[in-house]
Design an enzyme around this catalytic site. Structure first.
Site, PDB file in Angstrom:
ATOM      1  N   ARG A 190      40.556  30.949 -64.756  1.00  0.00           N
ATOM      2  CA  ARG A 190      41.633  30.837 -63.760  1.00  0.00           C
ATOM      3  C   ARG A 190      42.965  30.561 -64.456  1.00  0.00           C
ATOM      4  O   ARG A 190      43.985  31.156 -64.143  1.00  0.00           O
ATOM      5  CB  ARG A 190      41.328  29.690 -62.764  1.00  0.00           C
TER       6      ARG A 190
ATOM      7  N   ARG B 282      49.182  27.116 -51.050  1.00  0.00           N
ATOM      8  CA  ARG B 282      47.848  27.172 -50.434  1.00  0.00           C
ATOM      9  C   ARG B 282      48.010  26.700 -48.998  1.00  0.00           C
ATOM     10  O   ARG B 282      48.509  25.597 -48.751  1.00  0.00           O
ATOM     11  CB  ARG B 282      46.886  26.258 -51.199  1.00  0.00           C
TER      12      ARG B 282
ATOM     13  N   GLN C 161      41.844  34.010 -57.556  1.00  0.00           N
ATOM     14  CA  GLN C 161      40.418  33.867 -57.837  1.00  0.00           C
ATOM     15  C   GLN C 161      39.825  35.219 -58.209  1.00  0.00           C
ATOM     16  O   GLN C 161      39.100  35.351 -59.204  1.00  0.00           O
ATOM     17  CB  GLN C 161      39.714  33.304 -56.589  1.00  0.00           C
TER      18      GLN C 161
ATOM     19  N   HIS D 143      42.245  35.157 -51.475  1.00  0.00           N
ATOM     20  CA  HIS D 143      42.375  34.283 -52.652  1.00  0.00           C
ATOM     21  C   HIS D 143      42.540  35.190 -53.882  1.00  0.00           C
ATOM     22  O   HIS D 143      41.637  35.314 -54.701  1.00  0.00           O
ATOM     23  CB  HIS D 143      41.121  33.413 -52.764  1.00  0.00           C
TER      24      HIS D 143
ATOM     25  N   CYS E 208      33.004  30.803 -57.122  1.00  0.00           N
ATOM     26  CA  CYS E 208      34.409  30.412 -57.330  1.00  0.00           C
ATOM     27  C   CYS E 208      34.562  28.909 -57.492  1.00  0.00           C
ATOM     28  O   CYS E 208      35.556  28.450 -58.043  1.00  0.00           O
ATOM     29  CB  CYS E 208      35.257  30.914 -56.168  1.00  0.00           C
TER      30      CYS E 208
HETATM   31  N1   CP Z   1      38.180  28.090 -56.724  1.00  0.00           N
HETATM   32  C1   CP Z   1      39.223  27.363 -56.305  1.00  0.00           C
HETATM   33  O1   CP Z   1      40.235  27.878 -55.836  1.00  0.00           O
HETATM   34  O2   CP Z   1      39.064  26.026 -56.490  1.00  0.00           O
HETATM   35  P1   CP Z   1      40.022  24.888 -55.924  1.00  0.00           P
HETATM   36  O3   CP Z   1      39.850  24.863 -54.448  1.00  0.00           O
HETATM   37  O4   CP Z   1      39.552  23.621 -56.597  1.00  0.00           O
HETATM   38  O5   CP Z   1      41.441  25.235 -56.296  1.00  0.00           O
HETATM   39  N1  NVA Z   2      36.020  30.046 -49.339  1.00  0.00           N
HETATM   40  C1  NVA Z   2      36.367  28.781 -49.932  1.00  0.00           C
HETATM   41  C2  NVA Z   2      36.957  28.987 -51.281  1.00  0.00           C
HETATM   42  C3  NVA Z   2      37.357  27.744 -52.020  1.00  0.00           C
HETATM   43  C4  NVA Z   2      37.979  28.020 -53.331  1.00  0.00           C
HETATM   44  C5  NVA Z   2      37.334  28.043 -49.013  1.00  0.00           C
HETATM   45  O1  NVA Z   2      38.245  28.676 -48.476  1.00  0.00           O
HETATM   46  O2  NVA Z   2      37.172  26.846 -48.827  1.00  0.00           O
END
Ligand code: CP
Ligand code: NVA
Length: 306
Positions: free
Chosen positions: A289, A101, A131, A128, A261
């Site tokens: 997930r 990430r 997701q 993502h 999400c």
């Molecule tokens: N939806 C999602 O990716 O959650 P986190 O940021 O907690 O991993």
């Molecule tokens: N769009 C959000 C998604 C988090 C899972 C972010 O990037 O923070």
């Protein structure tokens, strides 16, 4: 498929295969069974941003599959202690898959370029994919099909929305977006969408009620994504008319689901009333997930028993 960096990496047939593995693994999981399909395989996790769902669902899922997972902290020096090439070439010799990430999407693609093992995008500013796969799986689980159905996405055309758009095109779900003019998909992404999924039926409007009127599910995400905190005041103002609240859900069909999400900024993009309503499937979505990522891992790492 060697890596999962974007929804562009996965074909419609691969999505179906991953969903079939997922359904089997999820049914076994719910019956109390774990299927050790990946014994001895090792996952490394590299995260530049916070995470609950992605981190924990990948770690737990890998352990369910008989492998192991190690969360690597900042001290391994991804991006600052040595070159991406040296980092990737060395780490690939120890592990079978890296989940990462990052803020910049190129940081993940640069790493993948130098890795001999698989790399999975666990969220970047651009996409993502994990997701989106879990979201599509959830929709199929809820309504049994994609063809002829419409997903409404209300809010920021961000990383989650980009992956969803590519995913909708690949599975044959229509996408109806309501977003303010300055927060819509950029021309380069629209070009890519057209190239990757020419069959996608997508509409974009600023009329939220019109966007949700035929939807099987209304989906939203935060107005301020991780890394955009300085823009938060302006974004809250710009997105205020796009809140998913009881009034907007009343404009959707009665049996329409609500999706997010997570994490949600309750009181901003969504009200407590919608988040906690019987229409809300956010917990099922988050649970999926793990199941879908197990499907991805089994597929990507070529588990012998699938
Ligand atoms: N939806 C999602 O990716 O959650 P986190 O940021 O907690 O991993
Ligand atoms: N769009 C959000 C998604 C988090 C899972 C972010 O990037 O923070």
């Amino acid at each position: 498929m060697k890596h999962l960096l974007t929804m562009s990496d996965v074909t419609p047939a691969e999505i179906e295969r991953i969903f079939a593995i997922t359904a089997d693994l999820k049914a076994k999981y719910e019956a109390g069974l774990r299927e050790p399909m990946l014994p001895g395989r090792v996952m490394a996790l590299l995260f530049e941003k916070p995470s609950l769902r992605t981190r924990v669902s990948f770690e737990a899922g890998m352990v369910n599959l008989g492998g192991s997972a190690m969360f690597l902290g900042a001290d391994v020096g991804w991006g600052n202690r040595e070159s991406a090439a040296d980092f990737g070439r060395v780490l690939s010799q120890y592990v079978d898959v890296i989940v990462c990430r990052a803020h910049a999407h190129t940081k993940v693609t640069d790493l993948a370029d130098h890795c001999t093992c698989s790399v999975i995008n666990g969220l970047t500013d651009y996409e993502h994919p994990c997701q989106a796969l879990a979201d599509l799986y959830t929709i199929r689980e809820l309504i049994g099909r994609f063809a002829g159905q419409t997903l409404a996405y209300v809010g920021d055309c961000n990383n989650v929305a980009r992956s969803l758009a590519l995913g909708c095109g690949k599975v044959g779900l229509k996408l109806s977006i309501a977003a303010p003019k300055n927060y819509r998909f950029e021309p380069e992404f629209l070009e890519l969408l057209k190239r990757e999924t020419p069959q996608l039926q997508m509409t974009v409007t600023d009329d939220t009620a019109a966007a949700v009127k035929d939807a099987v599910a209304v989906y939203t995400d935060v107005w301020t994504s991780m890394g955009q905190e300085k823009e938060s005041a302006k974004r809250c103002k710009d997105f205020a008319p796009y809140q998913v609240n009881e009034q907007l859900m009343a404009a959707a069909p009665k049996d329409c689901f609500f999706m997010h999400c997570l994490p949600a900024h309750r009181g901003e993009e969504v009200t407590d009333g919608v988040m906690d309503s019987p229409q809300s499937v956010v917990v099922q979505q988050a649970g999926n997930r793990m199941h879908v990522q197990k499907g991805v891992l089994a597929y990507l790492l070529g588990a012998r028993s699938i």
